[in-house]
Design an enzyme around this catalytic site. Sequence first.
Site, mmCIF file in Angstrom:
data_model
loop_
_atom_site.group_PDB
_atom_site.id
_atom_site.type_symbol
_atom_site.label_atom_id
_atom_site.label_comp_id
_atom_site.label_asym_id
_atom_site.label_seq_id
_atom_site.Cartn_x
_atom_site.Cartn_y
_atom_site.Cartn_z
ATOM 1 N N ASP A 45 97.763 83.314 13.046
ATOM 2 C CA ASP A 45 97.441 81.932 13.674
ATOM 3 C C ASP A 45 95.713 81.912 13.010
ATOM 4 O OD1 ASP A 45 96.404 79.714 15.012
ATOM 5 O OD2 ASP A 45 97.035 80.496 17.009
ATOM 6 N N TYR A 104 94.645 83.441 21.620
ATOM 7 C CA TYR A 104 94.778 82.264 22.078
ATOM 8 C C TYR A 104 95.991 81.574 21.141
ATOM 9 C CZ TYR A 104 94.422 77.245 24.133
ATOM 10 O OH TYR A 104 94.929 76.042 24.570
ATOM 11 N N LYS A 151 92.004 72.820 13.534
ATOM 12 C CA LYS A 151 90.697 72.590 13.397
ATOM 13 C C LYS A 151 90.052 72.235 11.873
ATOM 14 C CE LYS A 151 90.035 75.086 17.559
ATOM 15 N NZ LYS A 151 90.770 76.212 18.029
#
Length: 432
Positions: free
Chosen positions: A244, A149, A272
């Site tokens: 990522d 994702y 995050k």
Amino acid sequence: MVNTTIKTTKSQEVFAAAQNLMPGGVSSPVRAFKSVGGQPIVFDRVKGAYIWDVDGNQYIDYVGTWGPAICGHAHPEVISALHEALEKGTSFGAPSVLENVLAEMVIAAVPSIEMVRFVNSGTEACMAVLRLMRAFTNREKVIKFEGCYHGHADMFLVKAGSGVATLGLPDSPGVPKSATVSTLTAPYNDLEAVKALFEQNPDQISGVILEPVVGNAGFITPDAGFLEGLRELTHEHGALLVFDEVMTGFRIAYGGAQEKFGITPDLTTMGKVIGGGLPVGAYGGRRDIMSMIAPAGPVYQAGTLSGNPLAMTAGIKTLELLQKPGSYEYLERITKRLADGLLKAAQETGHAVCGGNISAMFGLFFTSGPVHNYEDAKKSDTAKFGRFHRGMLERGVYLAPSQFEAGFTSLAHTEEDIDQTIAIARDVLSNL
Ligand SMILES: *Cc1c(COP(=O)(O)O)cnc(C)c1O
């Protein structure tokens, strides 16, 4: 102490009302518990390793607001730094010293990063990095992996249709085919598939983007040689390698997966943890590539709230806390204890499971495994996971509401929390 039976009347009322106000009653889909069944609990407050819901029930939390809460929720030092920053204003829309401070910390920490740009989410970071990959290489195609994702931008909402691995098919209505035709997909851990894509698309592939440790298809680790192989293939074909690290950054090691595995990508995205619980994303990498970003270069990317002082403050304080000696040793120790304990409890109660952890990231699949990619992960008994999830919730343990999400621990989790979680899991597993 955690509860053995819970009353969730208020949660149900609030969530019922939310259904009329917001699509599915939530601001982000997985929060609605669709894949585990039942109703979500509505949070009232969080502190350390714990959550309290609106009915007053307490839970041990293994979601950590999807990763940012690595020092524990509402850490007193983060909160007091935020109070101080708040007095000076919430957004400047102009340069601030705090951006320099966090940028220096990121550059010092992450091996590939020589320059960094702050944005507001992981989605934004990934979107921008793809534009940059294309601009720098003057090529349009990109390789991603099934089950990885990279946020919800059009070009990343692709899962390979079987037999058409080279043809990007959109995952969602509203994503035009034109947005995904340049997105090629391969199974995770499959170097041969990547090699084939490079051969079939000579001089057209800008780069490869991946989660260096997968967290969005459940917890899946890279096989020995996979990351090295991608580094070699991208070099060989004049393409960029992009990690990522929105999830893994500052979580599986202070310098992310690239430090842990000793592979240096050209560009990296983060989010995050780097925002310490406030909305932040970032992307960075080689100076020659990053210098193409406006206003230093022609590749446009901007943001009204980007680099705002509150988000920078939470990020700086969180990274400072993580720098304390022993942080990552502690995270590894308690998380391994948890992952091993859960596996053992499941095996001893007769369930086929596999899983593991790296530092403060863990996963458990209800399949005997091994799980090397998304296809393997999908062999999990998701109905059983749903029952496990519900059982844990009712006994005061909050797990991510999907078999295909990684779990997270924090510096606030104690050995006692872990052992209690394992004991509860054993109980739930023996009654599944
Ligand atoms: C969460 C996540 C994103 C998206 O970040 P948002 O802040 O939710 O937009 C992108 N990539 C990975 C690997 C993620 O885990």
